[in-house]
Each structure stands twice: as structure tokens, then as C-alpha cells.
Design a protein around this motif. Structure first.
Motif, PDB file in Angstrom:
ATOM      1  N   GLU A  18       0.852  -1.358  -0.098  1.00  9.90           N
ATOM      2  CA  GLU A  18      -0.127  -0.042  -0.081  1.00  9.90           C
ATOM      3  C   GLU A  18       0.936   1.326  -0.019  1.00  9.90           C
ATOM      4  OE1 GLU A  18      -2.661  -0.455   3.406  1.00  9.90           O
ATOM      5  OE2 GLU A  18      -3.418  -2.041   2.399  1.00  9.90           O
ATOM      6  N   LEU A  19       2.024   1.276  -0.565  1.00 11.06           N
ATOM      7  CA  LEU A  19       3.090   2.346  -0.501  1.00 11.06           C
ATOM      8  C   LEU A  19       2.432   3.319  -1.489  1.00 11.06           C
ATOM      9  CD1 LEU A  19       5.827   3.502   0.218  1.00 11.06           C
ATOM     10  CD2 LEU A  19       6.843   2.533  -1.906  1.00 11.06           C
ATOM     11  N   ILE A  20       1.870   3.163  -2.438  1.00 14.61           N
ATOM     12  CA  ILE A  20       1.296   4.337  -3.472  1.00 14.61           C
ATOM     13  C   ILE A  20       0.030   3.769  -3.645  1.00 14.61           C
ATOM     14  CG2 ILE A  20       1.530   5.056  -5.724  1.00 14.61           C
ATOM     15  CD1 ILE A  20       4.031   5.735  -4.104  1.00 14.61           C
ATOM     16  N   LEU A  21      -0.810   4.888  -3.431  1.00 11.90           N
ATOM     17  CA  LEU A  21      -2.342   4.788  -3.709  1.00 11.90           C
ATOM     18  C   LEU A  21      -2.745   5.530  -4.913  1.00 11.90           C
ATOM     19  CD1 LEU A  21      -3.605   5.204  -0.064  1.00 11.90           C
ATOM     20  CD2 LEU A  21      -3.002   3.123  -1.201  1.00 11.90           C
ATOM     21  N   MET A  22      -3.789   4.950  -5.821  1.00 14.40           N
ATOM     22  CA  MET A  22      -4.204   5.525  -7.184  1.00 14.40           C
ATOM     23  C   MET A  22      -5.686   5.794  -6.657  1.00 14.40           C
ATOM     24  SD  MET A  22      -1.691   5.800  -9.019  1.00 14.40           S
ATOM     25  CE  MET A  22      -0.131   5.319  -9.120  1.00 14.40           C
ATOM     26  N   ASP A  23      -6.213   6.773  -7.414  1.00 12.11           N
ATOM     27  CA  ASP A  23      -7.629   7.074  -7.412  1.00 12.11           C
ATOM     28  C   ASP A  23      -8.025   7.836  -8.720  1.00 12.11           C
ATOM     29  OD1 ASP A  23      -7.299   9.850  -6.926  1.00 12.11           O
ATOM     30  OD2 ASP A  23      -6.590   9.554  -5.010  1.00 12.11           O
ATOM     31  N   ASP A  64      -6.004  14.114 -13.776  1.00 10.26           N
ATOM     32  CA  ASP A  64      -5.875  15.605 -13.423  1.00 10.26           C
ATOM     33  C   ASP A  64      -4.757  16.143 -12.655  1.00 10.26           C
ATOM     34  OD1 ASP A  64      -8.299  15.946 -15.117  1.00 10.26           O
ATOM     35  OD2 ASP A  64      -9.491  15.946 -13.265  1.00 10.26           O
ATOM     36  N   ARG A  65      -4.337  15.228 -11.671  1.00 15.32           N
ATOM     37  CA  ARG A  65      -3.542  15.711 -10.754  1.00 15.32           C
ATOM     38  C   ARG A  65      -2.058  15.542 -11.549  1.00 15.32           C
ATOM     39  NH1 ARG A  65      -4.929  15.590  -4.893  1.00 15.32           N
ATOM     40  NH2 ARG A  65      -2.717  15.431  -4.515  1.00 15.32           N
ATOM     41  N   ILE A  66      -1.778  14.438 -12.281  1.00 10.97           N
ATOM     42  CA  ILE A  66      -0.818  14.442 -12.912  1.00 10.97           C
ATOM     43  C   ILE A  66      -0.391  15.537 -13.944  1.00 10.97           C
ATOM     44  CG2 ILE A  66       0.657  12.988 -14.778  1.00 10.97           C
ATOM     45  CD1 ILE A  66       0.870  11.711 -11.980  1.00 10.97           C
ATOM     46  N   GLY A  67      -1.437  15.926 -14.678  1.00 10.53           N
ATOM     47  CA  GLY A  67      -1.415  17.139 -15.487  1.00 10.53           C
ATOM     48  C   GLY A  67      -1.199  18.278 -14.760  1.00 10.53           C
ATOM     49  N   TYR A  68      -1.463  18.473 -13.475  1.00  8.51           N
ATOM     50  CA  TYR A  68      -1.228  19.568 -12.732  1.00  8.51           C
ATOM     51  C   TYR A  68       0.430  19.523 -12.184  1.00  8.51           C
ATOM     52  CZ  TYR A  68      -1.149  22.757  -8.327  1.00  8.51           C
ATOM     53  OH  TYR A  68      -0.656  23.479  -7.559  1.00  8.51           O
ATOM     54  N   ARG A  69       0.758  18.346 -11.765  1.00  9.35           N
ATOM     55  CA  ARG A  69       2.212  18.154 -11.306  1.00  9.35           C
ATOM     56  C   ARG A  69       3.081  18.634 -12.760  1.00  9.35           C
ATOM     57  NH1 ARG A  69       2.601  15.286  -6.633  1.00  9.35           N
ATOM     58  NH2 ARG A  69       4.854  14.580  -7.217  1.00  9.35           N
ATOM     59  N   LYS A  70       2.879  18.183 -13.859  1.00 10.22           N
ATOM     60  CA  LYS A  70       3.714  18.336 -14.977  1.00 10.22           C
ATOM     61  C   LYS A  70       3.715  19.890 -15.191  1.00 10.22           C
ATOM     62  CE  LYS A  70       3.040  13.976 -17.703  1.00 10.22           C
ATOM     63  NZ  LYS A  70       2.520  13.389 -18.824  1.00 10.22           N
ATOM     64  N   ARG A  71       2.726  20.374 -14.992  1.00 12.22           N
ATOM     65  CA  ARG A  71       2.484  22.086 -15.036  1.00 12.22           C
ATOM     66  C   ARG A  71       3.536  22.749 -14.330  1.00 12.22           C
ATOM     67  NH1 ARG A  71      -0.251  26.335 -13.076  1.00 12.22           N
ATOM     68  NH2 ARG A  71      -2.023  24.913 -12.263  1.00 12.22           N
ATOM     69  N   LEU A 117       9.445  10.771 -12.091  1.00  4.52           N
ATOM     70  CA  LEU A 117       8.813  10.241 -10.751  1.00  4.52           C
ATOM     71  C   LEU A 117       7.648  11.231 -10.481  1.00  4.52           C
ATOM     72  CD1 LEU A 117      11.409   9.119  -8.279  1.00  4.52           C
ATOM     73  CD2 LEU A 117       9.900   7.711  -9.583  1.00  4.52           C
ATOM     74  N   GLY A 118       7.830  12.506 -10.540  1.00  7.19           N
ATOM     75  CA  GLY A 118       6.923  13.398 -10.321  1.00  7.19           C
ATOM     76  C   GLY A 118       5.706  13.523 -11.392  1.00  7.19           C
ATOM     77  N   ALA A 119       6.071  12.873 -12.532  1.00  9.40           N
ATOM     78  CA  ALA A 119       5.080  13.091 -13.795  1.00  9.40           C
ATOM     79  C   ALA A 119       4.311  11.809 -13.749  1.00  9.40           C
ATOM     80  CB  ALA A 119       5.988  13.325 -15.094  1.00  9.40           C
ATOM     81  N   VAL A 120       4.795  10.677 -13.037  1.00  9.83           N
ATOM     82  CA  VAL A 120       4.309   9.196 -13.139  1.00  9.83           C
ATOM     83  C   VAL A 120       3.134   9.343 -11.956  1.00  9.83           C
ATOM     84  CG1 VAL A 120       4.879   6.761 -13.113  1.00  9.83           C
ATOM     85  CG2 VAL A 120       5.926   8.295 -14.703  1.00  9.83           C
ATOM     86  N   ILE A 121       3.830   9.607 -10.711  1.00 10.41           N
ATOM     87  CA  ILE A 121       3.210   9.336  -9.445  1.00 10.41           C
ATOM     88  C   ILE A 121       2.621  10.590  -8.728  1.00 10.41           C
ATOM     89  CG2 ILE A 121       3.506   8.069  -7.097  1.00 10.41           C
ATOM     90  CD1 ILE A 121       5.926   6.440  -8.660  1.00 10.41           C
ATOM     91  N   VAL A 171      11.580  15.799  -5.129  1.00 11.85           N
ATOM     92  CA  VAL A 171      10.519  16.131  -6.178  1.00 11.85           C
ATOM     93  C   VAL A 171       9.461  16.429  -5.220  1.00 11.85           C
ATOM     94  CG1 VAL A 171       9.988  13.846  -6.830  1.00 11.85           C
ATOM     95  CG2 VAL A 171       9.287  15.693  -8.156  1.00 11.85           C
ATOM     96  N   CYS A 172       9.043  17.708  -5.290  1.00 11.46           N
ATOM     97  CA  CYS A 172       7.894  18.266  -4.331  1.00 11.46           C
ATOM     98  C   CYS A 172       7.120  19.155  -4.996  1.00 11.46           C
ATOM     99  CB  CYS A 172       8.532  18.752  -3.057  1.00 11.46           C
ATOM    100  SG  CYS A 172       7.444  19.172  -1.750  1.00 11.46           S
ATOM    101  N   ILE A 173       5.904  18.719  -5.331  1.00 13.97           N
ATOM    102  CA  ILE A 173       4.845  19.526  -5.987  1.00 13.97           C
ATOM    103  C   ILE A 173       3.687  20.167  -4.939  1.00 13.97           C
ATOM    104  CG2 ILE A 173       3.317  19.875  -8.023  1.00 13.97           C
ATOM    105  CD1 ILE A 173       6.230  18.776  -8.501  1.00 13.97           C
ATOM    106  N   CYS A 174       3.865  19.588  -3.802  1.00 11.12           N
ATOM    107  CA  CYS A 174       2.579  20.233  -2.826  1.00 11.12           C
ATOM    108  C   CYS A 174       3.193  20.556  -1.667  1.00 11.12           C
ATOM    109  CB  CYS A 174       1.754  18.893  -2.485  1.00 11.12           C
ATOM    110  SG  CYS A 174       0.907  18.426  -4.169  1.00 11.12           S
TER     111      CYS A 174
END
Length: 407
Positions: free
Chosen positions: A116-121, A126-133, A216-220, A244-247
Motif C-alpha cells: 500500500e505504499l502508493i495509492l491511486m484514485d 488531473d493531478r498528474i497534469g497539474y504536477r507536470k505544469r 517520478l513527479g510526472a508518473v506518481i 521532487v515536491c509539488i505540494c
């Protein structure tokens, strides 16, 4: 006589023409034979190469859905479910009193199943698009590397594990491996089925650490911070070597780079007295294969996830406060982080990761948890670090938020 000579001459010419035609035909037939032989040769060579590559691919595990990851704990795929139908996690660990502690309980540290290290929903695309921007617009804030020589191996280690093993095994409907051949050799590529992007799973010492972090930031939809103990120290403390920190919420990642844990948490009230010693010991003693998690919450007036301004979401004792008389419950948010911690088996680096969730106070109240959150807001001032209320800017939104939540 003349007719005889003429006839003989004509006959000779005819014979010569016939011989020339025959010679040309024989030459053409010979060339055709050579062409056919060459064609057959190349066909045989191509077949042999195909068989050889197929055998090599099978030996490499090309028919596998994921790569083996020696040293990492075994993971079991979660129950099959579409990421598009999975609701975002609801972190609702409210307590009537706020305690800054490392005790193992639902709001502090808990053991984590490595699966359960990484959770997807369903917010993933949308969130990946935001991270790339954000990474495109603010690369100097979103991505940082301190000592590349030290931390590069750790970033490569996590990168290969997540893209080659964890993601395709846990979420095969989102990530797939392909065995591809190039002029420089063959390797496994990871396809992001959602974004249609393809990335290599293998890395080398020549791999650019910043590019790996950006990938990593664009995939997860998760922020990753890599820490290593200081070198040449009798009592080494862990320092932030890459991220890599977007938030970020009210803190600037570049200002934390290369700093000790104590320095990173310097603005947090009570950290030095309540957590510094135990946190250093915990990082030092964290064993490979042990995964833990914790969560936190705050209230924010911002719908934005990327908040690196140190004056946002955090307050200080001498701040001049303008208390809100009322709030728009759809524009005031509960901001929660699901944080995880584990040690990489080869490099020994500690990976701190977190995923951020935003829910409006209206959503929380409609869940029937208005009174619980209001009590928790009151509890910020009555726990073991009362000044945490100021740090979380409670004097600004506290009264108005509690009034709405209890109405």
C-alpha cells in the motif's frame, strides 16, 4: 559465290547474336541465382536474429508483467479495481486534543503494508497534469538535488523499483512493461496507459538525477524526499539530499535542501523539545523492509496544492492577525497529508513521501464530521504544544470555521 559469302556472313552474324543472347541470359540467370542466394542468406540471418532476440528476451523476462526487485519486500496486488472508480482517500483522524508525538496510533506512526505504499484514485489524470505544469513552470522549486554523487544511486534505485516492479505489478491496468530493442541494446520500457507516455525502467551512472526525479513527479501523484546521514560524523544526523515536491504547504523546498531534520523542522513549535531526539533515533534505526505511515491535517484558505511561500498556511507568534468573521465553506479546505517512510535496501537512503488531499469544509460537514473537526480545532490550543494553533493559523479561521461546522 557472292551469294554464298553473303549467306555465310549473315549466318555468322546470326550465330554471334545467338551466342551473345545466350551469354546474356546465362549471366542474368547467374545474377538471379546470386540475388536469390543473398535473399535467402538475409532471410536466414533475420530468422536467426529473431530467434536469438526472442530467446534473449525470454531469458530477460520479456513475458513478465513486472521485474524482480531483490532486497525489496514482497508485495501482493491489491484487489482488482479500476483507478477511475476509486475515490480519493479520506483522512479523518481528528482528536479533541492535539499532541505532538511519535507514538504508534491512528494519528501518529503506524506500520504500513508495503503493498500500500502508493495509492491511486480517480483524480490521477488531473493531478498528474497539474504536477507536470508545476514542474515546467517552477523547476527550481519543484525539483532539487544537493550532493548528486551521494544521492544519485538512491534516486536510481527507487526509480527502477517503482517503474519496473511496483507500479506494473500493483496497477497493471495503468502501467505496462514492454521489452524493446534499440541500436544501443534492449531494455524494458514502462508504458503509462493513462497518459500514453513511455519511460525506460533501467538507469545508469550517466542518468541525470533531475530527469529521474521529474519522471517520478510526472508518473506518481506523490512527493518524494531522499535523506542520507551526514558523512564523517560521530553522531550523524539525516539531511535532505534530493526531492521532487509539488505540494509544499507554507515551506520552500529549496531552503530545506542539504539541511538536517532539526533545521528543516525549526519553525514547527515543540519540535526541538518533543521530537528532535526521538526523530533522529527513529531515522537511524529504521530497518530495511519496515514501512510506516502517518497523517496530519490543517485548515487552509487556498485551493492550490503548490504553496511554497513560507508565509502561507503557517503563522508566527508576532503575526498581526485579522480574524475571519465568516467563511465560505466551499472555499475553506481541510488539507491532509498521507506520509510514508522506508529505507532503500541498496543505497540505505531513507525515503519520505507524502500525498496531499484537499476537501472543502462543506464536504466534511456533509460527512457528519463537523462536530469532530470543530472539537479538534479547539484541541489545537489544549494539547502538549498550544502554540501549534498559531503555527496552523488557527486565530485567523478558527472561530468562523467552528461556527460553521457546529451549525
Amino acid at each position: 559465290m557472292d551469294n554464298f559469302i553473303e549467306g555465310s556472313w549473315l549466318h555468322s552474324i546470326g550465330m554471334a547474336h545467338h551466342q551473345a543472347t545466350l551469354a546474356a541470359a546465362m549471366k542474368a540467370a547467374k545474377e538471379n541465382q546470386i540475388n536469390i542466394a543473398m535473399f535467402v542468406f538475409f532471410i536466414v540471418l533475420a530468422v536467426r536474429q529473431f530467434i536469438s532476440r526472442t530467446a534473449a528476451a525470454k531469458k530477460a523476462g520479456a513475458n513478465q508483467q513486472y521485474l524482480e526487485a531483490p532486497g525489496f519486500p514482497e508485495i501482493e496486488p491489491l484487489e482488482k479495481s479500476s483507478w477511475q472508480e476509486q475515490e480519493p482517500l479520506k483522512l479523518r483522524f481528528f482528536k479533541p486534543k492535539y499532541f505532538l508525538t511519535m507514538d504508534f496510533d491512528e494519528s501518529a506512526i503506524q506500520n504500513l503494508n508495503p503493498s500500500e505504499l502508493i495509492l491511486m484514485d480517480k483524480t490521477y489524470a488531473d493531478r498528474i497534469g497539474y504536477r507536470k505544469r508545476i514542474m515546467k513552470e517552477s523547476p527550481g522549486i519543484a525539483i532539487g538535488v544537493n550532493d548528486d554523487k551521494r544521492i544519485g544511486p538512491a534516486v536510481r534505485e527507487l526509480y527502477t523499483y517503482l517503474l519496473g516492479t511496483y507500479l506494473p505489478k500493483m496497477y497493471p491496468d495503468m502501467f505496462k512493461l514492454h521489452y524493446a530493442s534499440f541500436e544501443t541494446g534492449s531494455q524494458f520500457m514502462m508504458e503509462n496507459v493513462v497518459t500514453k507516455a513511455v519511460y525506460p525502467t533501467a538507469t545508469s551512472e550517466r542518468s541525470d538525477t533531475r530527469i529521474l526525479l521529474r519522471t517520478l513527479g510526472a508518473v506518481i501523484d506523490e512527493d518524494f524526499l531522499f535523506l542520507l546521514p551526514e558523512e564523517e560524523s560521530e553522531d550523524p544526523k539525516y539531511i535532505l539530499e534530493a526531492y521532487v515536491c509539488i505540494c509544499p504547504s507554507g515551506w520552500s523546498p529549496p531552503e530545506k535542501l542539504g539541511k538536517r531534520l532539526a533545521t528543516i523542522h525549526e519553525p514547527v513549535p515543540g519540535y526541538k523539545d518533543k521530537l528532535e531526539g526521538s526523530m533522529d533515533r527513529y531515522f537511524k534505526g529504521l530497518e530495511v523492509g519496515k514501512y510506516v505511515k502517518r497523517s496530519n491535517w490543517s485548515i487552509t484558505q487556498h485551493a492550490e496544492l503548490f504553496l511554497p511561500d513560507v508565509n502561507t498556511n503557517h503563522g508566527k507568534e508576532d503575526d498581526v492577525v485579522e480574524e475571519l468573521e465568516s467563511i465560505d465553506p466551499e472555499k475553506i479546505f481541510l488539507r491532509c497529508e498521507r506520509q510514508t517512510l522506508h529505507r532503500l535496501p541498496k543505497s540505505g537512503a531513507v525515503v519520505f513521501a507524502f500525498k496531499t488531499y484537499l476537501d472543502s469544509l462543506k464536504d466534511v460537514k456533509e460527512e457528519g464530521l463537523g462536530d469532530e473537526l470543530a472539537d479538534a480545532i479547539d484541541g489545537l490550543k489544549t494539547g502538549n504544544v498550544p502554540s501549534i494553533n498559531i503555527y496552523k493559523r488557527g486565530p485567523v479561521w478558527g472561530t468562523a470555521a467552528k461556527k460553521y461546522l457546529r451549525s
